[in-house]
Design an enzyme around this catalytic site. Sequence first.
Site, short mmCIF file in Angstrom:
data_model
loop_
_atom_site.label_atom_id
_atom_site.label_comp_id
_atom_site.label_asym_id
_atom_site.label_seq_id
_atom_site.Cartn_x
_atom_site.Cartn_y
_atom_site.Cartn_z
N SER A 124 44.52 48.72 40.51
CA SER A 124 45.15 47.64 39.75
C SER A 124 46.49 48.07 39.15
O SER A 124 47.28 47.22 38.73
CB SER A 124 44.22 47.16 38.64
OG SER A 124 43.95 48.19 37.71
N HIS A 125 46.76 49.39 39.09
CA HIS A 125 48.02 49.88 38.51
C HIS A 125 48.86 50.67 39.51
O HIS A 125 49.87 51.25 39.14
CB HIS A 125 47.73 50.75 37.29
CG HIS A 125 47.27 49.99 36.10
ND1 HIS A 125 46.00 49.47 36.00
CD2 HIS A 125 47.91 49.61 34.96
CE1 HIS A 125 45.87 48.83 34.86
NE2 HIS A 125 47.01 48.90 34.22
N ASP A 164 42.82 43.96 37.08
CA ASP A 164 41.54 43.95 37.79
C ASP A 164 41.09 42.53 38.09
O ASP A 164 40.56 42.25 39.17
CB ASP A 164 40.48 44.67 36.95
CG ASP A 164 40.65 46.18 36.98
OD1 ASP A 164 40.66 46.75 38.09
OD2 ASP A 164 40.80 46.78 35.91
#
Length: 345
Positions: free
Chosen positions: A54-55, A195
């Site tokens: 997610s990052h 997320d």
Amino acid sequence: MKDLEARQEATLRLDRDALMALCHRVLTHHKFTEEQASALSRTLVAAQLDASHSHGIYRLLGIIDTVTKGGAVPNAIPEVADVAPGVVRVDAKGGFSPCAFERGLPHLVTKARDTGIALLAINHCVHSTALWVELERLTEQGLVAIACNPTQAYVAPNGGRQPLLGTNPIAFGWPYPSDAPFIFDFATSTIARGDIELYRREGRMIPKAWGVDRHGVPCSDPAEVLDRGAMTTFGEHKGSALAIMIELIAGPLIGDLLSVESSQHDDGRQGLPYHGELIIALDPSRLTGEASTAHMERSELLFEAILGQGARLPSQRRYRERARSLEHGAEVPLALVKEIEALLD
């Protein structure tokens, strides 16, 4: 077996150099300066290597979208200001936070060494990356560190139903004498917004505890939560209180925006958050002098006792994934790679 084969066919393994080259190529194509592109690439790739999907490089999609819509300055030149013996400020000039952080880092380290504790305030930045990457740079210097920032108004306060708070991550770093540092980095929302975005991309429902719909009812539809409802805080009133604290100390205290003000600044672009960030660094040697090494080593008693119970430390999974990625390459969905490459058109 067929499902496993399908998943394997749908992913690629890219090493660090390939990930860096892909990020750098996309960013410079969209007019990022060399300094901005390099700093941002290092941060995104670090997250990808740690399997923080997610990052990781997924964030390139939002970064380029934000720049295209005028929500960030790709060629910004951060400006460093020496404010006080224990305070340094960096004006990011509307650019992304990694470059501003790298400009301020040497000053923060020097001030922490001189005074025992120092603050770095980053103002007017666009933020979309993990905080632990920054804290590792400080623990490498033997410093204890804390970082936090607001985002946009995505999260309802405990007992409310309208988005008012940010996901407001907070991170802590502790140099581990004989191993990798102890670092945690988590949102004060029940889950990171990224997320939930990944769940939406994959067409999956989310746990109802993660968000509410427009009426304040627990909801499993990620689109409803993201676009019309609100995310929830972790730990009910406890997470809500921490989120409010972060709003204050990384917002008004450093002369920057609250999450609700960042949403107003966004003005419907649905871009990445524009706000400030606060980083605190502490030098153990200034607190306990020559005995600091012995005192810091006592932390191993706690870590070993935790591991001895079969529990794990917050950063262990990332380090394990990092080692695997460095040896075999980081796993990246093929569809995502194609989306990122399309940004070069």
